[in-house]
Scaffold this active site. Structure first.
Site, short mmCIF file in Angstrom:
data_model
loop_
_atom_site.label_atom_id
_atom_site.label_comp_id
_atom_site.label_asym_id
_atom_site.label_seq_id
_atom_site.Cartn_x
_atom_site.Cartn_y
_atom_site.Cartn_z
N GLN A 115 -50.43 -100.61 -56.89
CA GLN A 115 -51.59 -100.02 -57.59
C GLN A 115 -51.50 -100.20 -59.10
OE1 GLN A 115 -54.25 -98.82 -56.24
NE2 GLN A 115 -53.52 -98.78 -54.13
N ASP A 174 -42.75 -100.00 -56.52
CA ASP A 174 -43.91 -100.44 -55.75
C ASP A 174 -45.08 -100.54 -56.73
OD1 ASP A 174 -46.22 -100.65 -54.29
OD2 ASP A 174 -45.82 -98.91 -53.01
N LYS A 218 -55.08 -106.47 -54.52
CA LYS A 218 -55.42 -105.31 -55.35
C LYS A 218 -55.50 -105.70 -56.82
CE LYS A 218 -53.06 -102.20 -52.15
NZ LYS A 218 -53.99 -101.29 -51.47
N HIS A 235 -46.55 -94.35 -50.67
CA HIS A 235 -47.34 -94.96 -49.61
C HIS A 235 -46.40 -95.19 -48.42
CE1 HIS A 235 -49.57 -98.32 -47.67
NE2 HIS A 235 -50.62 -97.90 -48.32
N CYS A 276 -52.79 -93.53 -46.28
CA CYS A 276 -51.46 -94.04 -45.91
C CYS A 276 -50.37 -93.35 -46.71
CB CYS A 276 -51.35 -95.55 -46.10
SG CYS A 276 -52.41 -96.45 -44.99
C1 LIG Z 1 -49.03 -97.67 -53.50
C2 LIG Z 1 -49.17 -98.72 -52.45
N1 LIG Z 1 -48.09 -99.35 -52.00
C3 LIG Z 1 -48.17 -100.31 -51.07
C4 LIG Z 1 -49.36 -100.68 -50.52
C5 LIG Z 1 -49.38 -101.73 -49.46
O1 LIG Z 1 -50.04 -102.86 -49.87
P1 LIG Z 1 -50.37 -104.01 -48.81
O2 LIG Z 1 -51.07 -103.36 -47.67
O3 LIG Z 1 -51.25 -104.95 -49.58
O4 LIG Z 1 -49.08 -104.64 -48.42
C6 LIG Z 1 -50.52 -100.04 -50.94
C7 LIG Z 1 -51.82 -100.38 -50.34
O5 LIG Z 1 -52.66 -99.54 -50.11
C8 LIG Z 1 -50.42 -99.04 -51.94
O6 LIG Z 1 -51.51 -98.40 -52.37
#
Ligand SMILES: Cc1ncc(COP(=O)(O)O)c(C=O)c1O
Lengths: 149, 407
Positions: B203, B200, B226, B123, B364
């Site tokens: 998900q 990270d 999430k 991401h 993203c």
């Molecule tokens: C794999 C992954 N990492 C990081 C994020 C970022 O999360 P946040 O926008 O809640 O900080 C997301 C959100 O879509 C994600 O899917």
């Protein structure tokens, strides 16, 4: 007609599938790039404007959804042979129509009135208008790529 | 305990919403999940019975607020199996957690020519913070290749780990492809070479049990929203030894021991990294979310979601032009797909008219879509409250797309 049928009318589907004036111009004297970061759509517009200020030719390239491709395709047909002032007037009518601020002015819009259905889909207004913003940038000679954001 | 999806659904008030006479079919859970009554109630009850600023007030209400906030930290500590509460830092979300590590941990350690490895399926929030840190230091961010199936190429990864590698940052579960990465193995390979690893988990936490000690990573980032919790709250877990060494990320109130113009000393963990008034209600809501999924149990959650995803894949194959993007060895409840030549945006609009909410776009994660030569995909992602009937509605709506655009 359902909202969906109003959005995806036969003319839109047809131009979305088989865009007219798709490709590059050999010697454009105006061009601009447009980008919709939400969906990753890209658009290049090439315009050839005569000394009399009339659009002699226009083509476009890019990847996009049915709405944005059809809008660009119908744009090329609508502006060929028009002056900058006429194009600005069409753009204004188009913008008012897709944002739902006015009923379509059929006289100024011609076939472009088909995009009336877009006004019921706020998330898709940008798809329909990207090519027009890109065109205005090309005609005004702006250098920076146009973004819908 | 048997998993009763109808009972789960009854916990989520929003699932009673409808639009244009069609009930909400929410299949965009990778973007954010809906909130159970328990979370909504925990947040409003906090405001109704316990609201005060934390850590400072000298009256009973302040103590109650602090207990609620610190109680949430204990819940998160157990949820992740962290060694202590000091390792649990409340932040705004996964994005802020990663930025904190990139800024306070990686950046001071980077020399020109050093390398940070991230996978090709990250991401943007697990790419850009590292690029910012690397740029400032003259270091480089290098992508670990992935296979056509959407798995990290472990051999290539092992070969890339070298004397210049200062950090590895990898997604636990991919939001774009659904891949569940072999993160234990990835962390082990890095650890053997003394390289710290950030995972990270944005998900992951809603779908798989996370035990940070067993995973063997150094940092773990996730977002409450999430995980059926509120927006605006998330967690950075880090090994205490690293967190102690790291300089603060933000300066301000709550993170200090003593402030003098001749020099300021900082508070102990975790407060050192929590400058300013935190999202107290958000943390309380996250605590309730953790309790909620823990009570359901990850075995039951995974069994439900896997069965649902298998069913969806089987049914989706009947839709002309359906093409799945990525067929990883292990996957979470995420299906990214193309539908013939129909643009994902058009797919999503037609589905929306049928009440089916999916995502269309680059999620993203532009590098991974570039890797597959696609500007965008459509994505359906499932959660504990989704049903087979909803998958049937998705499939029926996709048939409508084919009918509309195929004619
Ligand atoms: C794999 C992954 N990492 C990081 C994020 C970022 O999360 P946040 O926008 O809640 O900080 C997301 C959100 O879509 C994600 O899917």
């Amino acid at each position: 007609m359902s909202d969906l049928d109003a959005l995806y009318q036969e003319l839109v589907l047809d131009h979305g599938r088989r865009p007219r004036n798709f490709g590059r111009l050999e010697h454009p004297n105006r061009q601009a790039a447009g980008h919709n970061p939400v969906c990753g759509d890209q658009l290049q517009l090439y315009v050839d404007v005569g000394d009399d200020g009339v659009v002699r030719d226009v083509k476009f390239e890019g990847k996009g959804c049915a709405i944005s491709t059809a809008s660009a395709s119908l744009l090329t047909q609508a502006i060929k042979g028009r002056t900058l002032a006429e194009i600005e007037s069409i753009f204004q009518a188009f913008h008012e129509t897709v944002t739902g601020r006015a009923q379509p002015d059929e006289e100024r819009l011609g076939k472009l009135a088909v995009f009336q259905g877009v006004s019921r889909f706020p998330t898709r207004v940008k798809c329909a208008s990207l090519c027009w913003h890109t065109l205005m940038a090309a005609l005004k000679g702006a250098d920076a790529p146009v973004s819908t954001e | 305990m048997t998993f009763d999806v109808e009972r789960v659904r009854a916990d989520f008030p929003i699932l009673g919403e409808s639009y244009r006479g069609k009930p909400l079919i929410y299949l965009d859970n990778a973007a954010t999940t809906q909130k159970p009554r328990a979370v909504i109630d925990a947040v409003s009850s906090y405001y109704e019975t316990s609201n005060a600023n934390v850590h400072r007030a000298l009256y009973w209400l302040g103590a109650r607020a602090t207990d609620a906030f610190e109680g949430a930290r204990v819940k998160v500590k157990r949820f992740l199996n962290a060694a202590s509460e000091r390792e649990v830092i409340f932040v705004r979300g996964a994005t802020e957690a990663i930025n904190l590590v990139a800024h306070s941990f990686a950046r001071p350690r980077l020399q020109p020519g050093d390398e940070i490895l991230v996978s090709h399926m990250e991401h943007h929030s697990n790419i850009v913070p590292w690029q910012l840190a690397a740029q400032a230091a003259g270091a480089a961010v290098r992508p670990i290749p992935i296979t056509d199936a959407g798995d990290i190429d472990l051999d290539a990864y092992a070969a890339m780990l070298g004397p210049r590698t200062r950090m590895v940052a990898v997604v636990h579960v991919s939001n774009a492809l659904g891949t569940i990465n072999p993160v234990e193995e990835i962390a082990r390979l890095a650890r053997e070479r003394g390289v710290p690893v950030l995972l990270d988990g944005a998900q992951a936490t809603a779908h798989v049990a996370v035990d940070v000690q067993r995973l063997g990573c150094d940092f773990y980032a996730f977002s409450g929203h999430k995980l059926y919790g509120p927006t605006g709250i998330g967690v950075l877990w880090g090994r205490e030894r690293w967190l102690r060494e790291m300089p603060p990320y933000h300066g301000g109130g709550d993170m200090i021991r003593e402030v003098k113009f001749s020099g300021t000393t900082f508070a102990d963990l975790p407060n050192k990294f929590e400058a300013g008034t935190p999202d107290i209600a958000g943390a309380v809501g996250l605590g309730a979310a953790v309790d909620y999924v823990t009570a359901l149990g990850f075995e039951a959650i995974a069994a439900h979601e896997e069965a649902l995803t298998d069913y969806a894949l089987e049914r989706l194959r009947t839709v002309p032009g359906f093409q799945r993007v990525g067929e990883p060895r292990r996957r979470g409840p995420v299906i990214s797909f193309a539908l013939g030549d129909v643009h994902p945006h058009d797919v999503a609009t037609v589905l929306d008219m049928e009440g089916v909410a999916i995502r269309a776009g680059h999620h993203c994660a532009q590098p991974v879509l570039d890797r597959f030569g696609l500007p965008a995909t459509a994505r359906a992602s499932f959660a504990i409250y989704n049903t087979r009937a909803e998958i049937d509605a998705l499939v029926a709506a996709l048939h409508k797309v084919v009918e509309l655009f195929g004619r």
